[in-house]
Design an enzyme around this catalytic site. Structure first.
Site, PDB file in Angstrom:
ATOM      1  N   GLY A  31      48.312  52.313  35.320  1.00  0.00           N
ATOM      2  CA  GLY A  31      48.921  51.122  35.915  1.00  0.00           C
ATOM      3  C   GLY A  31      47.923  50.062  36.329  1.00  0.00           C
ATOM      4  N   HIS A  37      45.287  46.753  28.494  1.00  0.00           N
ATOM      5  CA  HIS A  37      46.466  47.597  28.273  1.00  0.00           C
ATOM      6  C   HIS A  37      47.429  46.913  27.296  1.00  0.00           C
ATOM      7  CE1 HIS A  37      45.366  48.966  32.508  1.00  0.00           C
ATOM      8  NE2 HIS A  37      45.331  50.077  31.820  1.00  0.00           N
ATOM      9  N   GLN A 148      38.525  51.633  23.903  1.00  0.00           N
ATOM     10  CA  GLN A 148      37.126  52.043  23.687  1.00  0.00           C
ATOM     11  C   GLN A 148      36.306  52.035  24.984  1.00  0.00           C
ATOM     12  OE1 GLN A 148      34.809  49.858  20.664  1.00  0.00           O
ATOM     13  NE2 GLN A 148      32.996  50.417  21.853  1.00  0.00           N
ATOM     14  N   ARG A 187      39.948  48.569  37.987  1.00  0.00           N
ATOM     15  CA  ARG A 187      39.053  48.657  39.148  1.00  0.00           C
ATOM     16  C   ARG A 187      38.346  47.332  39.440  1.00  0.00           C
ATOM     17  NH1 ARG A 187      38.184  54.196  37.256  1.00  0.00           N
ATOM     18  NH2 ARG A 187      38.714  55.633  38.946  1.00  0.00           N
TER      19      ARG A 187
END
Ligand code: PAF
Length: 283
Positions: A31, A37, A148, A187
């Site tokens: 998430g 994403h 990757q 992050r």
């Protein structure tokens, strides 16, 4: 878009797709979605009839001193993003739905889990392999899509699916970067502004490594040293590792053989935030 929190509900949705002979592409995530994403989602949409995305911050892959609690979460926002992207199904289970009190199984991909991130995060890849195997059973996709940026994770899952004869193809998609080169990661939002500026150093150091090798340097130790020195020049950077490894085995290389494929991989802490990045290089 359908949303399921319970494995049983997801299973019957998947059974329906299979009955209609639809192919399923699967994007597992934790998430706090970003463009990286969405690039996986778009590729999955191109290659499959239906796309399932999972959002699950997997406690098994965090060590006791790691950022499980601090990991950014915003399910409402993620749901809206996925709906807009035209995803068919979101699977967002609660922790106890995947790990009831009686849960005790662990899946381990031994050798590939040991170097790089495995050194400073023991147990991390066992946690990843365990949850991904569970998710693959529930979603039963023909293809799974991974980024990757987590190259070691990709290799671990690729090995897992081959070793256990899982009928799924593992696809790796290129790293998506911010305009200054920082690899996109959930992050990144936990970085303070000065650290965010300095964090550009990861990609810059990797690019220097690439040019050094292209320029003819073949001594892996010297390349590695240069990579580490470039990272350490950034204010507040604490280098966890800066390594040059074989792209298949992830074991250290000594001499860079012409034609071989190596991975320059780095992990760097800025305060409590640990960032990773890598570059695949054909020597
Ligand atoms: O890359 C991630 O976000 C996670 O490690 C994954 C693959 C979703 C497993 O929890």
């Amino acid at each position: 878009m359908r949303k399921f929190c319970k494995p049983k509900a997801l299973e019957s949705f998947v059974r329906g797709l299979k009955a209609r002979r639809k192919t399923i592409g699967f994007v597992p995530t934790m998430g706090f979605l970003h463009e990286g994403h969405l690039a996986l989602v778009r590729r999955a949409q191109k290659e499959n009839d239906a796309v399932v995305v999972s959002i699950f911050v997997n406690p098994l892959q965090f060590g006791p001193k790691e950022d499980y609690r601090r990991y950014p979460r915003d399910l409402r926002r993620d749901e809206a993003i996925l709906r807009k992207a035209g995803v068919d199904c979101l699977f967002a289970p609660e922790v106890k739905a995947l790990y009831p009190g009686s849960f005790q199984t662990e899946v381990r991909v031994r050798r590939l889990s040991t170097p790089l991130c495995g050194k400073s995060r023991p147990g991390h890849f066992a946690g990843v392999a365990t949850v991904v195997l569970k998710l693959l059973h529930l979603v039963a996709p023909g293809r799974i899509y991974l980024g990757q940026k987590d190259y070691q994770q990709f290799k671990v899952i690729e090995r897992l699916t081959a070793d256990l004869n899982l009928p799924v193809k593992v696809r790796m998609c290129p790293i998506i970067r911010e305009s200054d080169g920082l690899a996109m990661s959930s992050r990144n939002v936990t970085l303070e502004a000065p650290a965010r500026r300095e964090a550009r150093v990861l990609y810059q150091a990797l690019l220097k490594t690439g040019s050094l090798i292209r320029g003819g340097e073949r001594d892996a130790r010297r390349v590695q040293k240069a990579l580490e020195t470039a990272l350490k020049a950034a204010h507040g950077a604490r280098v966890d590792y800066a390594e040059l490894v074989d792209a298949e085995t992830l074991l250290p290389v000594v001499k860079l053989r012409q034609g071989s494929r190596v991975l320059a991989a780095v992990a760097v802490y800025f305060d409590k935030t640990r960032l990773i990045d890598n570059l695949l290089i054909r020597v």
